[in-house]
Design an enzyme around this catalytic site. Structure first.
Site, PDB file in Angstrom:
ATOM      1  N   GLY A   1     -18.762 -36.342 -59.738  1.00 19.76           N
ATOM      2  CA  GLY A   1     -19.033 -34.924 -59.547  1.00 19.76           C
ATOM      3  C   GLY A   1     -17.784 -34.157 -59.178  1.00 19.76           C
ATOM      4  N   SER A   2     -17.954 -32.852 -58.984  1.00 17.84           N
ATOM      5  CA  SER A   2     -16.806 -31.978 -58.775  1.00 17.84           C
ATOM      6  C   SER A   2     -16.064 -32.280 -57.475  1.00 17.84           C
ATOM      7  CB  SER A   2     -17.249 -30.511 -58.797  1.00 17.84           C
ATOM      8  OG  SER A   2     -18.226 -30.258 -57.795  1.00 17.84           O
ATOM      9  N   THR A   3     -16.803 -32.573 -56.398  1.00 18.90           N
ATOM     10  CA  THR A   3     -16.132 -32.868 -55.137  1.00 18.90           C
ATOM     11  C   THR A   3     -15.440 -34.220 -55.204  1.00 18.90           C
ATOM     12  OG1 THR A   3     -17.900 -31.629 -54.032  1.00 18.90           O
ATOM     13  CG2 THR A   3     -16.404 -32.866 -52.628  1.00 18.90           C
TER      14      THR A   3
ATOM     15  N   ASP B   1     -18.343 -40.084 -51.897  1.00 17.08           N
ATOM     16  CA  ASP B   1     -19.070 -39.355 -52.935  1.00 17.08           C
ATOM     17  C   ASP B   1     -19.665 -38.090 -52.334  1.00 17.08           C
ATOM     18  OD1 ASP B   1     -20.166 -38.762 -55.395  1.00 17.08           O
ATOM     19  OD2 ASP B   1     -21.619 -40.398 -55.398  1.00 17.08           O
TER      20      ASP B   1
ATOM     21  N   ASP C   1     -26.170 -33.593 -53.314  1.00 16.87           N
ATOM     22  CA  ASP C   1     -26.810 -32.321 -53.628  1.00 16.87           C
ATOM     23  C   ASP C   1     -27.494 -31.718 -52.407  1.00 16.87           C
ATOM     24  OD1 ASP C   1     -26.203 -32.328 -56.521  1.00 16.87           O
ATOM     25  OD2 ASP C   1     -27.497 -34.093 -56.529  1.00 16.87           O
TER      26      ASP C   1
ATOM     27  N   GLY D   1     -27.871 -37.024 -57.663  1.00 20.77           N
ATOM     28  CA  GLY D   1     -28.268 -37.188 -59.054  1.00 20.77           C
ATOM     29  C   GLY D   1     -28.122 -35.957 -59.900  1.00 20.77           C
ATOM     30  N   GLY D   2     -27.577 -34.878 -59.317  1.00 17.68           N
ATOM     31  CA  GLY D   2     -27.358 -33.683 -60.119  1.00 17.68           C
ATOM     32  C   GLY D   2     -26.427 -33.921 -61.292  1.00 17.68           C
TER      33      GLY D   2
ATOM     34  N   GLU E   1     -24.540 -44.688 -58.535  1.00 24.51           N
ATOM     35  CA  GLU E   1     -24.143 -44.233 -57.201  1.00 24.51           C
ATOM     36  C   GLU E   1     -24.884 -45.005 -56.116  1.00 24.51           C
ATOM     37  OE1 GLU E   1     -23.021 -39.585 -58.297  1.00 24.51           O
ATOM     38  OE2 GLU E   1     -25.035 -40.082 -57.600  1.00 24.51           O
TER      39      GLU E   1
ATOM     40  N   LYS F   1     -25.018 -27.600 -48.827  1.00 22.85           N
ATOM     41  CA  LYS F   1     -25.824 -28.799 -49.066  1.00 22.85           C
ATOM     42  C   LYS F   1     -26.668 -29.204 -47.857  1.00 22.85           C
ATOM     43  CE  LYS F   1     -23.420 -29.047 -52.891  1.00 22.85           C
ATOM     44  NZ  LYS F   1     -23.970 -28.543 -54.166  1.00 22.85           N
TER      45      LYS F   1
END
Length: 225
Positions: free
Chosen positions: A30-32, A82, A85, A96-97, A104, A122
């Protein structure tokens, strides 16, 4: 850089303090997590190798020159970093987005410490504002959807998305998840579900959350040192 991206970068940087030198670590999706991967390179962090929770993260790590191993090739991971969401006061998560929830969850389970990096958007008192992702076998999607309706959810097929495992995703709206451990176990009993996006049996050990005032460290009381 937009404020949200600045906060993602801040928590990704804070997570570097949890990376033991010279060890194999787990890296999320993901982005982060991408900010974290980029910082591993730019800050010249000494890791032996990484196990990635998605093909996209594996490709990004390899592009930066890191060795990427299969989980089958390592005994255990010292830390898994990690995003999420959603997270609640017990550090249970919805993930799970990005459609990588199964890998994961496996990488998190194989790690001694799970460090979750998020911004303040979040944080929730009760999980369920974000739809709960469910990875399903293709042939079972309609059956699983009917079973989820019985639980009070409103499943929506995530069209055009195929996971790295070759499966489909249902996003379940309308659930108020007061007891995430019990619901995670209940969902695991529905035939056709590969994995659900509740991380409650194995929650985060540490949540690093960024807001306008900085990065805040939230610890699970019984988390490993």
């Amino acid at each position: 850089m937009q404020a949200q991206d600045a906060r993602k970068l801040a928590v990704a940087r804070a997570a570097l303090a949890y990376v033991p030198a010279g060890e194999v670590i787990g890296v999320g999706t993901g982005s982060t997590a991408n900010f974290f991967i980029d910082l591993l390179k730019s800050e010249r962090i000494d890791i032996a190798a990484a196990v990635a929770s998605s093909q996209a993260s594996a490709a990004r790590l390899k592009a930066h020159g890191f060795d990427v191993l299969e989980l089958n090739d390592v005994d255990a991971l010292s830390v898994y970093v990690d995003g999420a969401d959603e997270f609640d006061p017990r550090l249970c998560l919805i993930k799970g987005g990005g459609a990588a929830l199964t890998r994961e969850k496996i990488v998190a389970a194989a790690s001694r410490r799970f460090v979750c990096i998020v911004d303040e958007s979040k944080r929730v008192d009760v999980l369920g504002r974000f739809p709960l992702p469910i990875e399903v076998l293709t042939m079972a999607r309609s059956y699983v959807a009917r079973e989820l309706v019985k639980l009070g959810g409103h499943p929506v097929y995530r069209e055009g998305v195929i996971t790295d495992n070759g499966h489909q995703i249902l996003d379940v709206w309308g659930l108020r998840i007061d007891d995430p451990i019990s619901l995670e176990a209940r969902l695991n009993q529905i035939d056709g579900i590969v994995c659900n996006g509740l991380f409650a049996h194995r929650p985060a050990d540490v949540v690093l959350m960024a807001d306008a005032t900085g990065v805040h460290t939230l610890l699970r009381p019984d988390a490993p040192a």
